[in-house]
Scaffold this motif. Sequence first.
Motif, PDB file in Angstrom:
ATOM      1  N   UNK A  20       1.751  -3.396 -10.944  1.00 13.56           N
ATOM      2  CA  UNK A  20       2.428  -2.970 -12.177  1.00 13.56           C
ATOM      3  C   UNK A  20       3.020  -1.573 -12.003  1.00 13.56           C
ATOM      4  N   UNK A  21       4.275  -1.444 -12.409  1.00 10.24           N
ATOM      5  CA  UNK A  21       4.967  -0.147 -12.392  1.00 10.24           C
ATOM      6  C   UNK A  21       5.672  -0.026 -13.738  1.00 10.24           C
ATOM      7  N   UNK A  22       5.144   0.813 -14.610  1.00  9.30           N
ATOM      8  CA  UNK A  22       5.686   0.910 -15.959  1.00  9.30           C
ATOM      9  C   UNK A  22       5.552  -0.430 -16.659  1.00  9.30           C
ATOM     10  N   UNK A  23       6.639  -0.901 -17.267  1.00 11.73           N
ATOM     11  CA  UNK A  23       6.598  -2.189 -17.975  1.00 11.73           C
ATOM     12  C   UNK A  23       6.973  -3.360 -17.073  1.00 11.73           C
ATOM     13  N   UNK A  24       7.184  -3.100 -15.779  1.00 11.34           N
ATOM     14  CA  UNK A  24       7.562  -4.141 -14.826  1.00 11.34           C
ATOM     15  C   UNK A  24       6.439  -4.372 -13.823  1.00 11.34           C
ATOM     16  N   UNK A  25       6.584  -5.411 -13.032  1.00 15.03           N
ATOM     17  CA  UNK A  25       5.622  -5.708 -11.975  1.00 15.03           C
ATOM     18  C   UNK A  25       6.395  -5.961 -10.691  1.00 15.03           C
ATOM     19  N   UNK A  27       0.838  -1.203   0.000  1.00 16.47           N
ATOM     20  CA  UNK A  27       0.000   0.000   0.000  1.00 16.47           C
ATOM     21  C   UNK A  27       0.874   1.255   0.000  1.00 16.47           C
ATOM     22  N   UNK A  28       2.001   1.200   0.682  1.00 17.64           N
ATOM     23  CA  UNK A  28       2.956   2.313   0.635  1.00 17.64           C
ATOM     24  C   UNK A  28       3.500   2.485  -0.782  1.00 17.64           C
ATOM     25  N   UNK A  29       3.978   1.397  -1.402  1.00 16.21           N
ATOM     26  CA  UNK A  29       4.507   1.486  -2.763  1.00 16.21           C
ATOM     27  C   UNK A  29       3.445   1.990  -3.736  1.00 16.21           C
ATOM     28  N   UNK A  30       2.205   1.549  -3.558  1.00 17.93           N
ATOM     29  CA  UNK A  30       1.099   2.005  -4.406  1.00 17.93           C
ATOM     30  C   UNK A  30       0.890   3.508  -4.236  1.00 17.93           C
ATOM     31  N   UNK A  31       1.037   4.020  -3.009  1.00 26.10           N
ATOM     32  CA  UNK A  31       0.872   5.458  -2.780  1.00 26.10           C
ATOM     33  C   UNK A  31       1.986   6.263  -3.444  1.00 26.10           C
ATOM     34  N   UNK A  32       3.149   5.664  -3.585  1.00 21.35           N
ATOM     35  CA  UNK A  32       4.287   6.341  -4.215  1.00 21.35           C
ATOM     36  C   UNK A  32       4.218   6.253  -5.734  1.00 21.35           C
ATOM     37  N   UNK A  33       4.002   5.033  -6.267  1.00 22.31           N
ATOM     38  CA  UNK A  33       4.059   4.802  -7.708  1.00 22.31           C
ATOM     39  C   UNK A  33       2.714   4.938  -8.406  1.00 22.31           C
ATOM     40  N   UNK A  34       1.620   4.846  -7.646  1.00 22.05           N
ATOM     41  CA  UNK A  34       0.284   4.894  -8.247  1.00 22.05           C
ATOM     42  C   UNK A  34      -0.093   3.546  -8.817  1.00 22.05           C
ATOM     43  N   UNK A  35      -1.215   3.539  -9.535  1.00 17.94           N
ATOM     44  CA  UNK A  35      -1.683   2.307 -10.167  1.00 17.94           C
ATOM     45  C   UNK A  35      -2.583   1.502  -9.257  1.00 17.94           C
ATOM     46  N   UNK A  36      -2.953   0.334  -9.732  1.00 19.24           N
ATOM     47  CA  UNK A  36      -3.823  -0.588  -9.007  1.00 19.24           C
ATOM     48  C   UNK A  36      -3.157  -1.952  -8.948  1.00 19.24           C
ATOM     49  N   UNK A  37      -3.465  -2.713  -7.925  1.00 18.00           N
ATOM     50  CA  UNK A  37      -2.931  -4.060  -7.815  1.00 18.00           C
ATOM     51  C   UNK A  37      -3.518  -4.934  -8.915  1.00 18.00           C
ATOM     52  N   UNK A  38      -2.657  -5.639  -9.631  1.00 11.13           N
ATOM     53  CA  UNK A  38      -3.108  -6.566 -10.675  1.00 11.13           C
ATOM     54  C   UNK A  38      -3.628  -7.855 -10.053  1.00 11.13           C
ATOM     55  N   UNK A  39      -3.139  -8.184  -8.855  1.00 15.45           N
ATOM     56  CA  UNK A  39      -3.566  -9.406  -8.174  1.00 15.45           C
ATOM     57  C   UNK A  39      -3.279  -9.274  -6.690  1.00 15.45           C
ATOM     58  N   UNK A  40      -4.202  -9.766  -5.881  1.00 16.11           N
ATOM     59  CA  UNK A  40      -3.996  -9.928  -4.442  1.00 16.11           C
ATOM     60  C   UNK A  40      -4.571 -11.295  -4.084  1.00 16.11           C
ATOM     61  N   UNK A  41      -3.708 -12.202  -3.640  1.00 14.93           N
ATOM     62  CA  UNK A  41      -4.112 -13.563  -3.287  1.00 14.93           C
ATOM     63  C   UNK A  41      -3.727 -13.792  -1.819  1.00 14.93           C
ATOM     64  N   UNK A  42      -4.675 -14.193  -1.007  1.00 17.98           N
ATOM     65  CA  UNK A  42      -4.425 -14.436   0.417  1.00 17.98           C
ATOM     66  C   UNK A  42      -4.275 -15.936   0.682  1.00 17.98           C
ATOM     67  N   UNK A  43      -3.484 -16.272   1.694  1.00 22.89           N
ATOM     68  CA  UNK A  43      -3.266 -17.678   2.022  1.00 22.89           C
ATOM     69  C   UNK A  43      -4.575 -18.412   2.272  1.00 22.89           C
ATOM     70  N   UNK A  44      -5.500 -17.803   2.971  1.00 15.98           N
ATOM     71  CA  UNK A  44      -6.757 -18.454   3.311  1.00 15.98           C
ATOM     72  C   UNK A  44      -7.621 -18.810   2.122  1.00 15.98           C
ATOM     73  N   UNK A  45      -7.332 -18.224   0.965  1.00 17.24           N
ATOM     74  CA  UNK A  45      -8.104 -18.476  -0.251  1.00 17.24           C
ATOM     75  C   UNK A  45      -7.426 -19.455  -1.194  1.00 17.24           C
ATOM     76  N   UNK A  46      -6.344 -20.096  -0.755  1.00 18.26           N
ATOM     77  CA  UNK A  46      -5.582 -20.948  -1.657  1.00 18.26           C
ATOM     78  C   UNK A  46      -5.564 -22.400  -1.178  1.00 18.26           C
ATOM     79  N   UNK A  47      -5.558 -23.344  -2.126  1.00 11.55           N
ATOM     80  CA  UNK A  47      -5.505 -24.765  -1.769  1.00 11.55           C
ATOM     81  C   UNK A  47      -4.239 -25.096  -0.982  1.00 11.55           C
ATOM     82  N   UNK A  48      -4.364 -25.979  -0.021  1.00 13.21           N
ATOM     83  CA  UNK A  48      -3.211 -26.417   0.759  1.00 13.21           C
ATOM     84  C   UNK A  48      -2.959 -25.584   2.007  1.00 13.21           C
TER      85      UNK A  48
END
Length: 141
Positions: free
Chosen positions: A58-63, A19-40
């Motif tokens: 995503x930040x420019x052409x990188x993630x 959330x800090x990096x998002x406040x600095x670089x802007x943009x939106x999260x392309x994915x957020x996956x939590x442990x409780x939502x994953x198999x195993x």
Amino acid sequence: MNSLNPYLNFNGNTEEVFNFYKSVFGGEFAMVMRFGDTPGCENMPETEKNGIMHIALPIGSNVLMGTDVPKSMEQVTAGTNMSISVNVSSREEADRVYNGLSAGGKATMPMNDMFWGDYYGMLTDRYQIQWMISYSEKYQS
């Protein structure tokens, strides 16, 4: 080779950090996956199920990507807090890159098909750099 991206590891504060990096670089999260939502992860302690298994900004052409390291695993320290994520164009290229980088190093997770659909593996090379190798058919044109 499709891309190289940094992958950051944290001891439970990944969401705060990203959330800090998002406040600095802007943009939106392309994915957020939590442990409780994953198999195993069904038997994971309740206190860790809300932790971030994978997040991508995503930040420019990188993630910029990251994860919380569960308390049951070796905790993150300087030197283990970052990996380089390599996305390749084929399964054959994934195997070639994985085998090349792991020679003289430590294969920590052999290349294998994962529940999220990628062909994926992790290793530490002979110079103590951590790598994550991934091939995804859905991102091929």
